[in-house]
Structure formats: structure tokens, C-alpha cells
Design a protein around this motif. Sequence first.
Motif: not given
Lengths: 347, 110
Positions: A162-170
Motif C-alpha cells: 500500500x505504501x509503495x502504491x502511495x509512492x506511485x510505484x508500479x
Amino acid sequence: MDILGLSETVLRLIIGTIVVALFGIIFGLLYKGIDRKISAHMQGRIGPPIRQPFRDVRKLFTKENIVPENAIPWIFNLVPLLGLVATISILIYLPIGGFSPIMSWGGDLILILYLLMFPSLAMVIGGFSSGSPYAIVGAQREMATMIAYEFPLAIIIISIAWKLTQMGSENVFALSTIAGTPVWNNVTGPLGFIGFAILLLALVIVTPAELSKIPFDSPEAETEIAGGLLVEYSGRNLAMFYLTDGVKTVVMASIIVVLFFPYNLSALPLLGLEGGSYVAYAIDIFFYLLKVFLVILFSVTLIRVAIARLKIDQIVYTYWVPLTLLSLVGLIFIMWDGWIMNLLGLL
Amino acid sequence: MFTVETGSGFWNPIIWVIVIVVTFLLIYILRSLGKKGYKKDTEQIKSFLSGNPEYPKEKMHIKASNLYWGFTTNLKGLYTLLRKMHTGNTSDYVLWFVIILAIFLVIEVV
């Protein structure tokens, strides 16, 4: 992909598989020896030599491979093999030292979580196929333990993704993405840091149950059910489970390293190393082995020396109530991290 | 090639099958180095029961429901409550369905 490229990939995969299999087995046994030595010293004993697990395997290979009369022979013989094979296959997807995963595009963290269940399931099926009351009780306990620890483990993985998604990672579940963006670099304030520290603590407590180590080893419980699901196993079949335990220890520790400590020493400007050089790879491998050792020390050795075995209902309670709540608190802290900082005008 | 993508996750079954086959062969060879035989017509093949006598199988059967003992024991309070709600009456279940649906709708609107 053309024929040449395909055959090169397959060849790379075959050689890579053999290398990681040998790596997993050798270092699994080595770490097992170190763990036994350190835990013995902590208890005021001298303990066996570090090479003892290698001797144990060699001795098991010379012992009779007994199949009890109540067992279902083909399942009884097959599952120890499958458990070890599935455990080794996980190493293909994990970065080791400065080396990227052999097949980084072949699978993600969700696949690894499923593969992690294989060795436990192999033990459960082996226990049920033994036809022994002790083994069946052990197999049932192993299943209950699996159901219990999957809950907090899922929260930990989802929180990081979830945190990575928030950071805009794919591809947030890809190991290369997770290793490339260490969680500690993604926090914006103290709340996020505390949140990830809580998740790390939860994962450290999940690890001994994944590995059936004290205090979560009630499925085996030698003093109570005489080894539980392994009670009827001997000789080379028992050696397979012994090796599985060693390899799975390396796998679990490597997962913690990838999720929380994916840093490499060679990247430090202070050392002035050229990326991709032999020295850089050697330093990174050494650093990785050190990190794996430290993870095993804290999540396996220290815990099993400090705490006595829990009953199965206590294991379920530990994972479903305090540890699940702890993981959720960690997740909430991570969610509030940026929001609180914004509210205080610190961002 | 052959990679299954779900939007957030991915895996390639072909890769996994190749890895499993190679590892299986390797481990099978390793396993075959171990001793194969055992004494089939001796006490060896009896189940280990800590010296206790072996009763007929139906008397030594361990119920599958034992699996849930750890859960039902330490979550006794929750299970007692759930058992009370588990009336067997369809209209009660429909009522619960409507209540939960209403709660979800309220959350969605808020």
C-alpha cells in the motif's frame, strides 16, 4: 523472444536453479549449526560443533527409511521431497546480495507467500499419511498454526505494498520494486518509522511459527507428542525435512532482508567501488549473509532460547489477537504518517 | 512470455515448472544417496505409541474437528455469541443481511 534468447533464458534458469539449490542447502545447514551453537552458549552449554547439521544429514542418509504399516507409502515418501523442492524454488525469486533475482519477472511476493505454504503443507500431508495418532495431532496443530500466522503476515505485506502504491510505484509486489525502494526511505515522519518498526517486529514474531521453532513448535512438541507430524519419519525422508527446515530458514530471513533491509554496502560512496565489479559483488554477498545471520539470531535463536513452548490455543491467540492488532496499528501509523505531517505543516 | 498478470501481481507458470523439474531431479538424486531398505516384517513398521497398546483404528481415530480446538477454546466468548446468533431460522439470517447492508450503505454515503 527468439529461439536463441529462449534457450539462453532456459539455460540460465537451469544453472541458476542448481546454484541456488546448493546455496540454500549449504547455508541452511551452516546457519542451523550457528543457531544451535549460539543457543547452547546462551543456555550455558558448549553445544555441538557448527558442522553438526552436515553430520546429522550424512548420518540420516545411512539410516533405514522406515515406512510404517499404517502409512500411505507413496504420499509418505513423496511429500518430504516436494516440500524441499518447493522451498528451494522460492530462492529463484529472491535477490541474494548484489545479485538480482534469477527470474525477477517470473513471480512476485504473493507467489512467494503461496510457495511458503508448501513445506508446511508437505509436513501436514506427511503427518496425515503416517497413520499415527501423534502425527495426526501434530498435523492438525500445524494447520491451526498456519491459519493463525497468515493473518498478521498478510497485513504486513499489504501495508508495504500500500505504501509503495502511495509512492506511485508500479508492480508493488515485485521483489525488485520492494528492494529498490526500501521502506525506511518512504517514510515522511516518525509515525511512518514507528509503523514500519512495528511491522518488522510482527514479522520477526511470525518467523518462528513459519519455521516451526520454539515457542511455536507445538506441531512437533517432542516432549509431548514425540515429534508430532515427524514421529514416523526416519532416514532419508527425515533428512529431506531436515534440509527443508534449513533452506526455509534462509528463505524467511532473506524475505525479511528484502522487505526491510535491502541495502548493499557496495553502493556506499565512501568505499568508492565500481558497480558490478567482483569486489562489489563479494562485499554485497558477505553483507547479505551477515544480515541473514542477524535476522536468524533475533527471530529464531533469541526467541527460542528465551520463551517456552506455547500450547496451540495460545499460539492462535498470540497471532489472531495481539499480533494482528499490532500489525493493524502499524498499518494505521503508516497511513497517518503523511497526513499528520501535513496537518502539523511539516511537509 | 506466458506471464500471468493480474494488474497488481504477476507470475510465470512456465518458469516455475522448469525450476520445479530441475530442483526435483537434483533433490531426487540427492535423496537416492540415502539408504533405501528397511526390515518390513518386524516391529519396525508398527506406529510409535510410546509403549501404549495399539487399539482398533475406530477407537484411535482423531476427529477432524480437533483442528479447530485452538480457535474455539481461546475465542470462546466470540463463538458463544456467534452460536446464539446461529439460530437456523432463515428470516434471522436475512435480517442480519439487511442490517449489514444498511451499515455498508451508511459508510458509503458518509
